[in-house]
Design an enzyme around this catalytic site. Structure first.
Site, PDB file in Angstrom:
ATOM      1  N   HIS A 101       0.838  -1.191   0.000  1.00  0.00           N
ATOM      2  CA  HIS A 101       0.000   0.000   0.000  1.00  0.00           C
ATOM      3  C   HIS A 101       0.882   1.253   0.000  1.00  0.00           C
ATOM      4  CE1 HIS A 101      -3.182  -2.737   0.710  1.00  0.00           C
ATOM      5  NE2 HIS A 101      -2.910  -2.947   1.975  1.00  0.00           N
ATOM      6  N   HIS A 268       3.053  -7.744   1.664  1.00  0.00           N
ATOM      7  CA  HIS A 268       2.301  -8.718   2.445  1.00  0.00           C
ATOM      8  C   HIS A 268       1.318  -9.459   1.556  1.00  0.00           C
ATOM      9  CE1 HIS A 268      -0.295  -5.120   2.420  1.00  0.00           C
ATOM     10  NE2 HIS A 268      -1.330  -5.956   2.537  1.00  0.00           N
ATOM     11  N   ARG A 287      -0.049  -4.481  -6.769  1.00  0.00           N
ATOM     12  CA  ARG A 287       0.135  -5.932  -6.727  1.00  0.00           C
ATOM     13  C   ARG A 287       1.326  -6.350  -7.578  1.00  0.00           C
ATOM     14  NH1 ARG A 287      -5.306  -4.769  -7.247  1.00  0.00           N
ATOM     15  NH2 ARG A 287      -6.617  -5.512  -5.524  1.00  0.00           N
TER      16      ARG A 287
END
Length: 408
Positions: A101, A268, A287
């Site tokens: 993020h 993550h 991603r």
């Protein structure tokens, strides 16, 4: 606006979701399709419906019409006329995408750039859906597995030694010879960019790595649990170079009630299990693997923080002077705070005069009541929105468990 109102919450049918976990929580019949996330909140792409006595309406529309009434003046001053958090139930049957993020500044710049390029908001290649950052907290409702942050480099080198895959032999020596801040971005780039170039992401190498993971998973030892998780991800996403990137990350197992906090820049992936997730009200995700969705490797590398860390597993504790029935998780973000309520007899008084909150019943049955005689029953999986109020609200239901989301 009443003191509390029931929510009807949309389900996101992502392919990695469980077919049964969310239906079991909410008491609804499975549809036969994956149900990955239950969204509780006012994100414009999938807002909850709130019934204020005049029929259900999207929560974001109601907030736009009366922000101070539904959010409180203090929340509007701090965050503007929008609910600052998004609450979810997450049910992972397969691994979610390997992701990072952005910070708020990175999100604002990325959003502006995509707007200038004219990328449609609903385009698959659109990365920045809004201008916000997305810190998040995941609390396990059952056994839960995740990958979180870069593993300390010496430990990753030891894992690679155990794998004994010739194409990765140089990784182990590099990890031992160079600082983490230098080697981690280089190996992450190599893992994600090697496909079709003779690099480590070639299909033959991925096949060899998968076989080695299966071997270590059944042979025991300190890496058996992690290799079991990696091997399952390899089966879920055959040929995906994200597998090699995943080898660089810590494997974490949470017991029910334990939580992880994920800040900007931390790579993550959630792997398996059911949990509640609370985050800033954003949908910005970059991603790089373990997904069929759009992958932005350069963008992800630009926002990833190359630090090796040991993940911190959080537990909830009663606040000083607070009701012992409520245990709070450490508040690590201004936009949200998560707590867990385990009700006995008598129940608890709900106070939050300056901020909105959402209650989700995760076990048993609870009842909200107010001095004016209004009441609301929350069965397992039921939820309610509580706008700011100075009027005391009671919450009863011996044996019930609820999770409470509010502003940090």
């Amino acid at each position: 606006m009443p003191l509390f109102a029931p929510l009807t919450n949309p389900v996101r049918p992502y392919a990695w979701g469980s077919v049964t976990a969310i239906p079991a929580l909410t008491g609804t019949a499975p549809t036969g399709a994956p149900q990955a996330e239950l969204w509780l909140g006012a994100h414009p792409s999938a807002p909850s419906l709130l019934d204020d006595g005049h029929g259900p309406r999207p929560l974001d529309e109601l907030i736009a019409e009366a922000p101070e009434e539904l959010l409180g003046a203090a929340t509007v001053r701090r965050f503007g006329p929008r609910l600052p958090f998004l609450f979810k139930v997450l049910a992972a049957e397969r691994a979610l995408s390997l992701q990072v993020h952005p910070t708020r500044a990175q999100a604002e710049a990325g959003f502006a750039a995509e707007e200038a390029l004219g990328v449609p908001p609903d385009a698959p290649e659109r990365v920045y859906k809004d201008r916000g950052h997305k810190p998040e907290l995941l609390c396990a409702l059952g056994d839960f597995e995740a990958l979180c942050g870069f593993r300390p480099t010496a430990a990753t080198a030891a894992l690679l030694d155990r794998l004994a895959v010739p194409a990765l032999a140089g990784w182990a020596s590099t990890l031992r010879a160079r600082p983490a801040a230098e080697v981690l971005p280089a190996l992450l780039r190599q893992a994600l960019g090697g496909g079709g170039t003779g690099g480590p992401a070639d299909t033959a190498v991925l096949t060899e790595v998968t076989a080695a993971l299966e071997r270590i998973a059944v042979s025991g030892g300190p890496f058996a649990a992690a290799c079991t998780a990696y091997a399952r991800a390899a089966r879920d996403y055959p040929g995906d170079p994200g597998l090699l990137a995943a080898l660089l990350l810590n494997h974490v197992r949470l017991r029910p009630g334990q939580a992880l906090h994920l800040d900007a820049g931390v790579p993550h992936a959630y792997l398996h299990g059911l949990g509640v997730e609370l985050m800033a009200n954003s949908d910005n995700v970059l991603r790089c693997g373990l997904t069929a969705k759009y992958i932005d490797v350069p963008g992800l590398l630009a926002v990833t923080v190359p630090e090796a860390v040991e993940p911190v597993v959080l537990t909830a504790a009663p606040a000083a002077g607070g009701d012992p029935a409520e245990a709070r998780f450490p508040s690590l973000a201004a936009e949200f705070r998560l707590s867990r309520l385990r009700l006995a007899d008598p129940g608890v008084r709900i106070d939050r005069a300056d901020a909105p909150q959402i209650l989700l019943c995760t076990a048993g049955e609870a009842r909200l009541s107010a001095p004016d005689g209004s009441a609301l029953r929350l069965a397992r999986g039921g939820s309610a929105y509580l706008p700011p109020t100075t009027v005391p609200v009671r919450l009863d239901g011996p044996g019930a468990e609820l999770h409470r989301a509010t502003v940090g």
